[in-house]
Design a protein around this motif. Structure first.
Motif, PDB file in Angstrom:
ATOM      1  N   ARG B  77      37.406   6.562   1.287  1.00 21.57           N
ATOM      2  CA  ARG B  77      38.729   6.041   1.628  1.00 21.57           C
ATOM      3  C   ARG B  77      39.342   5.408   0.391  1.00 21.57           C
ATOM      4  O   ARG B  77      39.429   4.180   0.281  1.00 21.57           O
ATOM      5  CB  ARG B  77      38.642   5.024   2.771  1.00 21.57           C
ATOM      6  N   ALA B  78      39.708   6.274  -0.520  1.00 23.20           N
ATOM      7  CA  ALA B  78      40.251   5.819  -1.793  1.00 23.20           C
ATOM      8  C   ALA B  78      41.485   4.953  -1.571  1.00 23.20           C
ATOM      9  O   ALA B  78      42.377   5.314  -0.804  1.00 23.20           O
ATOM     10  CB  ALA B  78      40.595   7.015  -2.659  1.00 23.20           C
ATOM     11  N   GLY B  79      41.507   3.819  -2.224  1.00 22.47           N
ATOM     12  CA  GLY B  79      42.686   2.960  -2.170  1.00 22.47           C
ATOM     13  C   GLY B  79      42.727   2.039  -0.970  1.00 22.47           C
ATOM     14  O   GLY B  79      43.582   1.156  -0.884  1.00 22.47           O
ATOM     15  N   ILE B  80      41.850   2.251  -0.006  1.00 21.53           N
ATOM     16  CA  ILE B  80      41.840   1.396   1.189  1.00 21.53           C
ATOM     17  C   ILE B  80      40.805   0.292   0.966  1.00 21.53           C
ATOM     18  O   ILE B  80      39.643   0.565   0.682  1.00 21.53           O
ATOM     19  CB  ILE B  80      41.465   2.210   2.446  1.00 21.53           C
ATOM     20  N   THR B  81      41.236  -0.948   1.108  1.00 16.18           N
ATOM     21  CA  THR B  81      40.334  -2.069   0.849  1.00 16.18           C
ATOM     22  C   THR B  81      39.894  -2.728   2.162  1.00 16.18           C
ATOM     23  O   THR B  81      40.528  -2.526   3.210  1.00 16.18           O
ATOM     24  CB  THR B  81      41.028  -3.127  -0.032  1.00 16.18           C
ATOM     25  N   PRO B  83      40.083  -6.008   3.026  1.00 15.87           N
ATOM     26  CA  PRO B  83      41.127  -6.865   3.607  1.00 15.87           C
ATOM     27  C   PRO B  83      42.222  -6.064   4.320  1.00 15.87           C
ATOM     28  O   PRO B  83      42.747  -6.493   5.343  1.00 15.87           O
ATOM     29  CB  PRO B  83      41.689  -7.612   2.388  1.00 15.87           C
ATOM     30  N   MET B  84      42.529  -4.891   3.796  1.00  9.65           N
ATOM     31  CA  MET B  84      43.555  -4.050   4.415  1.00  9.65           C
ATOM     32  C   MET B  84      43.104  -3.616   5.827  1.00  9.65           C
ATOM     33  O   MET B  84      43.864  -3.698   6.784  1.00  9.65           O
ATOM     34  CB  MET B  84      43.738  -2.810   3.528  1.00  9.65           C
ATOM     35  N   LEU B  85      41.852  -3.199   5.937  1.00  5.81           N
ATOM     36  CA  LEU B  85      41.326  -2.762   7.235  1.00  5.81           C
ATOM     37  C   LEU B  85      41.211  -3.936   8.199  1.00  5.81           C
ATOM     38  O   LEU B  85      41.504  -3.804   9.385  1.00  5.81           O
ATOM     39  CB  LEU B  85      39.949  -2.101   7.048  1.00  5.81           C
ATOM     40  N   ASP B  87      43.059  -6.666   8.187  1.00  5.76           N
ATOM     41  CA  ASP B  87      44.432  -6.957   8.635  1.00  5.76           C
ATOM     42  C   ASP B  87      44.795  -6.085   9.830  1.00  5.76           C
ATOM     43  O   ASP B  87      45.363  -6.547  10.816  1.00  5.76           O
ATOM     44  CB  ASP B  87      45.434  -6.669   7.510  1.00  5.76           C
ATOM     45  N   ASP B  88      44.459  -4.808   9.705  1.00  3.53           N
ATOM     46  CA  ASP B  88      44.828  -3.874  10.757  1.00  3.53           C
ATOM     47  C   ASP B  88      44.075  -4.157  12.056  1.00  3.53           C
ATOM     48  O   ASP B  88      44.664  -4.162  13.138  1.00  3.53           O
ATOM     49  CB  ASP B  88      44.546  -2.444  10.279  1.00  3.53           C
ATOM     50  N   LEU B  89      42.767  -4.393  11.919  1.00  2.00           N
ATOM     51  CA  LEU B  89      41.970  -4.669  13.127  1.00  2.00           C
ATOM     52  C   LEU B  89      42.436  -5.958  13.797  1.00  2.00           C
ATOM     53  O   LEU B  89      42.516  -6.038  15.026  1.00  2.00           O
ATOM     54  CB  LEU B  89      40.479  -4.759  12.772  1.00  2.00           C
ATOM     55  N   SER B  91      45.436  -7.165  13.656  1.00  2.00           N
ATOM     56  CA  SER B  91      46.730  -6.904  14.306  1.00  2.00           C
ATOM     57  C   SER B  91      46.528  -6.189  15.650  1.00  2.00           C
ATOM     58  O   SER B  91      47.396  -6.211  16.507  1.00  2.00           O
ATOM     59  CB  SER B  91      47.633  -6.075  13.393  1.00  2.00           C
ATOM     60  N   GLU B 110      36.872 -12.198   1.046  1.00  2.00           N
ATOM     61  CA  GLU B 110      38.324 -12.343   0.872  1.00  2.00           C
ATOM     62  C   GLU B 110      39.025 -12.318   2.233  1.00  2.00           C
ATOM     63  O   GLU B 110      39.907 -13.138   2.505  1.00  2.00           O
ATOM     64  CB  GLU B 110      38.816 -11.191  -0.013  1.00  2.00           C
ATOM     65  N   MET B 114      41.370 -15.065   4.368  1.00  2.00           N
ATOM     66  CA  MET B 114      42.739 -14.776   4.823  1.00  2.00           C
ATOM     67  C   MET B 114      42.900 -14.983   6.324  1.00  2.00           C
ATOM     68  O   MET B 114      44.001 -15.209   6.805  1.00  2.00           O
ATOM     69  CB  MET B 114      43.089 -13.313   4.506  1.00  2.00           C
ATOM     70  N   HIS B 115      41.792 -14.841   7.071  1.00  2.00           N
ATOM     71  CA  HIS B 115      41.881 -14.946   8.542  1.00  2.00           C
ATOM     72  C   HIS B 115      40.900 -16.006   9.040  1.00  2.00           C
ATOM     73  O   HIS B 115      39.853 -15.674   9.631  1.00  2.00           O
ATOM     74  CB  HIS B 115      41.566 -13.592   9.184  1.00  2.00           C
TER      75      HIS B 115
END
Lengths: 350, 392
Positions: B77-81, B83-85, B87-89, B91, B110, B114-115
């Protein structure tokens, strides 16, 4: 009057082309999905929802958009000069290595903002040198830039692995997870509720404007175009195709290097083996889809970034592999190549 | 009439105010949790073991709903970090996130920052011990060294050449610990049970570079396993998340070679080549997940570093045993009886990390009679004397 007629014709043609490409790509992908028993509407909704439904998600899109745009801008220089800069992946990697090299030094007297600025400069230099190296191989060694670039990509990948598992390894552990995290003051500032650094966006915009300016409104841009159109005729106007090509490779590599620097400083906060995230290769598709024109590049980058960020919804919501976004990207580019190819053929026949 | 209406309204409001305090509400309330898997959910290895434990949680806790995403690694999953995942979960309503790889350590740290309202379980990390974890981040791991000792034991009981290989992932304290445990199990069987000289036992470790094959980045585990078998090693123990060693052993057996393999992580891993499989040391994440998710649901979450072992009363209990060993169907009576006796000894307190033991470079690790502490085992700095392969 003629100019006006020409402009109107170009805009109309571009719109028609865009419509044809969109319809062809959408039709092909939808047909494929229907054959696989997947609803295209559900996929579309998941992708849009995953990329544009909130500021948080859109800011994730922008973290992908910015390095992609930088790579795309770099490729505009080399494509204009008639060069296929396949080595752009390696240039992103060398940019990332350049930034990491600087951030690992202990300049206790320099404030973080100065270190970050210097690291970005180092990333530009790293990418530019790697790009120029491919140019030198072509000019002095007669190595085609495609093969030279490809070879240098492998060298760059080997180099980054060696650094991560060797001299720059984590304390006591050689880990594919990358180097140690940089301290928080060396992360580019990101406001609360954002996931993209405003400075990264500014760098993206400035590089795009600079690219447009250099390629469209300067003597250098004209020289690049002349070399790209006819390298044999260019010397008649006092232009050296080898030096112009070398400059294009260096500038293109520098912009790709900046993308690598942003990946290190803004996204991963460390150096990882796959730091380029494939943005170099993806940018090749972007520029081809843009038909090597400047203006569509940021919009296509945004579209591709939305696909990449939104694609993580596919396994979560629909239990579909996220590599489908790569299929959509590929279908778009193939459609574009087909439409442009048919147009040229029709024009030639006329 | 007006007073009756007021009374009824007051009662209704009062009941609703009390509802959150009742058990009925908490049991029926939905509790979405996220699971980030480093590999495919059906890898017959590490990730599948977590995935199935996540599915089990949906039955253990009515209302618990798993949101998972697999192949979470920069190559797939190039480019997917992370924290990004996360955030989505979040949400999507996730109140607790499980990250199942050491590779996710930085990203989870990290994301936890953030959460702060979301709970995090990082499997195989040690941020709680090192003090780098936020209050909402706990660590979970199994004492797999017991499973690896059993795997090494069975390998030595089976090997005819005395050459046993270990297909290692990357080099860190965890992988050193597990390969050393396998070696100690093998040495115990070779010297104490079979009464053969230790010098006749060869135990070689090769590291591929990551937990699974990444073409162009890691060494190819299929080639490494093949090379082991071709150079006289007749049992290969896998330390990676996927089953290449077993698959290659199965192919070699079809070609007439008398070779075997021991996969890792997942109870059902032998299915790829049952006729070549001596057994599998596996994780059962149900006990750890049940404890931590249960605490989070009940609102009494506390930061922990949980290093859970086998339940020696019933090593195969899904409810209580985090680590176990599933014996292969092809084991003969000698191996089966030997393993049963060895398991009994382990249950009785046998710890093979007991001196005299030296490190690979000859420096002393444990003096005679001294048993390693948890800290010494968790942070094992080198392979042990008698093992071939890189320590760093």
């Amino acid at each position: 009057m003629n100019v006006k007629r020409f402009t109107n014709f170009s805009i109309t043609q571009a719109t028609t082309n865009g419509f044809l490409i969109g319809a062809l790509a959408l039709g092909t992908v939808s047909l494929l999905l229907v054959l696989l028993g997947i609803s295209p509407a559900a996929i579309g909704y998941a992708l849009i929802n995953g990329s544009l439904s909130s500021w948080l998600k859109f800011s994730h899109v922008l973290t992908i958009w910015t390095p992609l745009l930088l790579c795309g801008c770099g490729l505009l220089f080399t494509f204009r000069a008639g060069l296929w800069n396949i080595g752009i992946e390696g240039q992103v990697v060398l940019g990332a290595i350049g930034a990491t090299f600087l951030l690992r030094q202990e300049y206790s007297t320099l404030p973080p903002w100065a270190l970050i600025s210097l690291a970005m400069f180092c990333s530009f230099v790293g990418g530019a040198l790697w790009g120029a190296f491919a140019g030198v191989l072509k000019n002095r060694g007669g190595v085609n830039e495609i093969f030279g670039g490809l070879g240098l990509n492998f060298v760059a990948q080997g180099f980054i692995l060696w650094l991560i598992l060797g001299p720059w390894k984590r304390a006591g552990i050689a880990s594919m997870s990358g180097t140690d995290l940089f301290t928080r003051e060396l992360w580019m500032f990101t406001p609360h509720g954002w996931r993209v650094a405003p400075a990264a966006l500014i760098i993206g915009f400035v590089v795009f404007l600079l690219t447009g300016l250099l390629l469209s409104a300067t003597r250098f841009g004209l020289q690049i175009k002349a070399v790209g159109k006819n390298p044999l005729a260019a010397p008649l106007f006092g232009i050296r195709p080898d030096m112009t090509g070398l400059c294009a490779m260096a500038i293109g590599g520098g912009f790709a290097g900046l993308a690598g620097g942003l990946q290190v400083i803004c996204v991963y906060h460390r150096l990882i083996p796959s730091i380029s995230s494939g943005y170099g290769y993806l940018a090749l598709l972007v520029v081809m889809l843009a038909n090597y024109k400047i203006l569509p590049v940021p919009f296509i980058c945004l579209f591709f970034a939305c696909l990449a960020a939104g694609s993580i919804q596919l396994p979560i919501v629909l239990q579909i592999d996220s590599s489908l976004s790569g299929v959509i990207q590929g279908a778009c580019v193939l459609s574009a190549l087909l439409v442009h190819g048919l147009r040229k053929r029709k024009k030639g026949a006329a | 009439m007006k007073s009756i209406t007021t009374l009824v309204t007051t009662l209704v409001v009062f009941c609703f105010l009390l509802l959150p305090a009742s058990n009925a509400f908490s049991a029926g309330d939905e509790y979405p949790f996220g699971l980030l898997l480093v590999g495919p959910a059906n890898d017959h290895g590490w990730s599948q073991a977590h995935f199935e434990a996540g599915q089990a949680m949906e039955k253990v806790f009515p209302g618990a709903k798993m949101l998972y995403i697999d192949k979470v690694n920069p190559a797939d999953r190039a480019g997917i970090t992370i924290p990004m995942l996360v955030d989505d979960l979040v949400s999507k309503g996730a109140k607790l996130i499980i990250a199942n790889s050491d590779d996710m350590k930085d990203g989870v740290r990290e994301a936890a920052m953030m959460h702060p309202d979301v709970k995090f379980i990082h499997v195989s990390g040690d941020d709680v011990i090192t003090g780098k974890a936020e209050a909402n981040l706990s660590n979970l791991m199994g004492r797999m060294y017991y499973g690896k000792m059993m795997a090494g034991f069975v390998a030595a009981m089976t090997s005819k050449t005395g050459k046993i290989a270990y297909l290692g992932p990357l080099i860190n304290a965890e992988t050193r610990r597990l390969s050393a445990a396998a070696y100690l199990g093998a040495r115990y069987a070779w010297t104490k049970v079979l009464k053969k000289p230790a010098s006749d036992l060869h135990f070689k470790v090769s590291w591929i570079g990551f937990w699974f094959n990444i073409p162009g980045v890691t060494s190819d585990p299929t080639l490494v396993a093949g090379s082991f078998f071709d150079s006289g090693y007749d049992v290969v123990l896998s330390g990676i998340d996927t089953t290449e060693a077993l698959v290659v052993a199965g192919q070699k057996r079809k070609d007439g070679k008398d070779v075997y393999a021991i996969p890792y992580d997942f109870k059902g891993a032998c299915v790829s080549a049952p006729d070549a499989c001596l057994g599998v040391p596996y994780f059962n994440w149900v006990p750890g997940y049940t404890k931590m998710i249960g605490q989070a649901i009940k609102g009494n979450w506390q930061q922990e570093f949980l290093w859970l072992g086998p339940d020696w009363k019933d090593i195969n209990s899904v409810k209580t045993s985090t680590v176990s060993f599933e014996a292969g169907n092809i084991l003969g009576d000698k191996q089966k009886n030997g393993l049963a006796a060895f398991t009994k000894e382990l249950a009785g307190g046998l710890n093979l990390f007991t001196g005299p033991l030296n490190f690979q470079d000859g420096s002393p690790f444990l003096a005679a009679g001294v048993t390693a502490t948890d800290d010494q085992m968790w942070n094992l700095p080198q392979l042990l004397e008698g093992m071939e392969g890189a320590s760093k």
